[in-house]
Design a protein around this motif. Structure first.
Motif, PDB file in Angstrom:
ATOM      1  N   PHE A  21      -2.034  -2.634  -5.302  1.00  0.00           N
ATOM      2  CA  PHE A  21      -3.230  -2.397  -4.491  1.00  0.00           C
ATOM      3  C   PHE A  21      -4.005  -3.714  -4.379  1.00  0.00           C
ATOM      4  O   PHE A  21      -4.133  -4.449  -5.359  1.00  0.00           O
ATOM      5  N   LYS A  46       8.597   4.826   2.003  1.00  0.00           N
ATOM      6  CA  LYS A  46       8.464   3.540   1.325  1.00  0.00           C
ATOM      7  C   LYS A  46       7.056   2.986   1.486  1.00  0.00           C
ATOM      8  O   LYS A  46       6.394   3.263   2.493  1.00  0.00           O
ATOM      9  N   PRO A  47       6.625   2.158   0.532  1.00  0.00           N
ATOM     10  CA  PRO A  47       5.307   1.533   0.715  1.00  0.00           C
ATOM     11  C   PRO A  47       5.366   0.496   1.834  1.00  0.00           C
ATOM     12  O   PRO A  47       6.442   0.127   2.286  1.00  0.00           O
ATOM     13  N   THR A  69       1.294   7.880   2.352  1.00  0.00           N
ATOM     14  CA  THR A  69       1.598   9.246   1.919  1.00  0.00           C
ATOM     15  C   THR A  69       3.072   9.582   2.022  1.00  0.00           C
ATOM     16  O   THR A  69       3.537  10.518   1.401  1.00  0.00           O
ATOM     17  N   SER A  80       0.871  -1.176   0.000  1.00  0.00           N
ATOM     18  CA  SER A  80       0.000   0.000   0.000  1.00  0.00           C
ATOM     19  C   SER A  80       0.900   1.214   0.000  1.00  0.00           C
ATOM     20  O   SER A  80       1.947   1.224   0.638  1.00  0.00           O
ATOM     21  N   SER A  81       0.491   2.220  -0.762  1.00  0.00           N
ATOM     22  CA  SER A  81       1.423   3.294  -1.069  1.00  0.00           C
ATOM     23  C   SER A  81       1.654   4.237   0.110  1.00  0.00           C
ATOM     24  O   SER A  81       2.775   4.591   0.406  1.00  0.00           O
TER      25      SER A  81
END
Ligand code: DLL
Length: 445
Positions: free
Chosen positions: A137, A95-96, A92, A89-90
């Motif tokens: 995702f 790193k994800p 804000t 999940s990205s």
């Protein structure tokens, strides 16, 4: 109606199963995940201290920052050779967050999303238009597997190219659509723009989630698309979509897949549990996951829980719609407010559309909030594009007063031309925070 046996267990049987799952998960975390071994040892906890479900409170919380600090595989309890899938999940910043699945995890997840689609109205004979993003995702692939598991024909259209999506809906005649609620609204708008009737399609059910939305937005979507719209919840760290799903029969809270996840709601300040029915931060513990056993994960999402029976016949605990995220909660001159509460009141203003954005800025040392809304096409045509027209000024003032009286917050309001707020294909951007830039420019740290 398709009812899975795990959805109608009596509480005693369910809790006995949950306790077994908890014991197994805690042992697995201790033995195989270096992160959890250290976390347990730091507080002097050993897995044999779990005797009943209430003992879960002896366990430490897990937070998103732990996944970041131990990027990419630090929490994993499975070796690379056991993994069959990675998602991310990205977020804000930085790193994800990386999550992984074993073969059994992927199987279980498909089972859960299959159940979720059935709870939301899908049937094996139907077609599922899946407009969640495919890729890292979890939405696209997660619901795809569930649709197939249920026996539906899944159209893996993913996000984007709205005109093509509309053609596919017209030609393939799906009964169910899955996407974010904001994207469903875009599809309806685009149909109207191109002279089509969004109420006239084959669609009967919408499975909408991955972002907060309000009861009023449900009414708008149901009305514009002529469907029943239900809420699906999940998060990558815990599994992905399918952690909880609202039934189309009652549309009154989301049934938690309690045979896979143990849910708690805590006060985010004291970390103590709150009574059933009261809002707080949702915390989940996985009961069957292998790749990353997740212990007391603090989701940052605000909701309440209830064990009251549901009219659909399922006995599982239900969570309320997500009210917002703890970190999205705006504190405007001392008043706490979630964007979804603002949405709830805005939808009642007939001259504006349902799209909105909150821009956070700074004037000197003070935070300033400006709400951007769009005037409807009809009003826009009437005022011959003069945004300083007295009707616009009256509308701005009315919205300001409405938010002041209903949410107790003072915000600036900018009424903009139709379609000037950026549309999203995945999760909608409701908050634009320019404060960081402003403080850097002003040298405020
Ligand atoms: O959004 C998983 C998902 C995909 C759920 C498709 C539903 C449908 P993440 O990208 O990890 O996973 O984001 C998880 O999204 O902590 C919530 O803040 C928010 N969220 C997810 N579902 C809902 C919902 C997916 N129904 C984060 N209502 C979560 C409100 C939601 N917020």
């Amino acid at each position: 109606m398709i009812l899975h046996k795990a959805e109608t267990l009596d509480r005693e049987t369910l809790e006995a199963e949950q306790l077994q799952g908890l014991k197994k998960t805690v042992s697995l975390a201790y033995e195989k995940s270096p992160f959890y071994k250290e976390a347990f040892q730091n507080i002097g906890f050993s897995p044999d201290q779990i005797h009943n479900l209430a003992d879960i409170r002896l366990l430490p919380f897990t937070e998103k920052k732990h996944l970041r600090e131990h990027y990419p595989f630090g929490l994993f309890a499975a070796g690379r050779e056991e993994l069959v899938r990675i998602h991310a999940s990205s977020g804000t910043s930085g790193k994800p967050t990386i999550v992984g699945y074993t073969k059994q995890d992927v199987e279980n997840w498909a089972e859960l999303t299959a159940r979720a689609i059935a709870i939301g109205g899908g049937t094996p004979a139907g077609i599922l238009h899946n407009a969640y993003g495919y890729g890292l995702f979890t939405g696209g692939l997660g619901l795809h597997a569930g649709g197939e598991r249920l026996g539906m024909a899944v159209v893996p259209v993913s996000i984007g190219n709205t005109d093509r999506q509309i053609t596919l809906i017209e030609d393939l005649q799906p009964e169910v659509i899955c996407c974010t609620p904001s994207y469903a609204l875009n599809i309806a708008e685009r149909m109207l723009e191109t002279g089509k009737n969004p109420r006239g399609t084959s669609l009967k059910f919408g499975i909408f989630g991955a972002e907060p939305w309000s009861e009023e937005m449900r009414k708008v979507l149901e009305d514009r698309l002529g469907i029943k719209a239900c809420d699906i919840y999940g998060l990558s760290e815990v599994m992905g979509p399918g952690v909880a799903m609202e039934c189309h029969e009652a549309q009154d809270g989301l049934h938690i897949a309690e045979d896979h996840f143990y849910a708690e709601v805590i006060d985010p300040d004291t970390l103590e549990p709150v009574p059933d029915g009261e809002s707080g931060e949702l915390v989940f513990t996985s009961l069957r996951k292998e790749a990353i056993p997740m212990i007391r994960y603090r989701t940052g999402d605000v909701a309440s829980l209830t064990k009251k029976p549901c009219k659909c016949g399922r006995t599982t605990m239900r969570m309320s719609r997500i009210k917002g995220r703890i970190d999205d909660m705006l504190i405007i001159r001392g008043v706490n407010v979630f964007p979804s509460e603002i949405e709830h009141h805005l939808i009642a203003v007939p001259e504006i559309g349902p799209h909105y954005q909150l821009h956070l800025g700074r004037r000197g040392p003070l935070d300033e909030v400006t709400l951007h809304v769009e005037v409807s096409e009809e009003v826009y045509a009437d005022i011959t594009m003069d945004m300083e027209h007295e009707r616009m000024i009256e509308l701005r003032t009315r919205i300001q007063h409405l938010l002041k009286s209903s949410c107790l917050v003072s915000v600036n309001v900018q009424v903009k031309a139709p379609k000037s707020i950026p549309r999203s294909e995945g999760k909608a951007v409701r908050i634009v925070d320019a404060r960081l830039k402003a403080s850097e420019a002003e040298g405020i740290s």
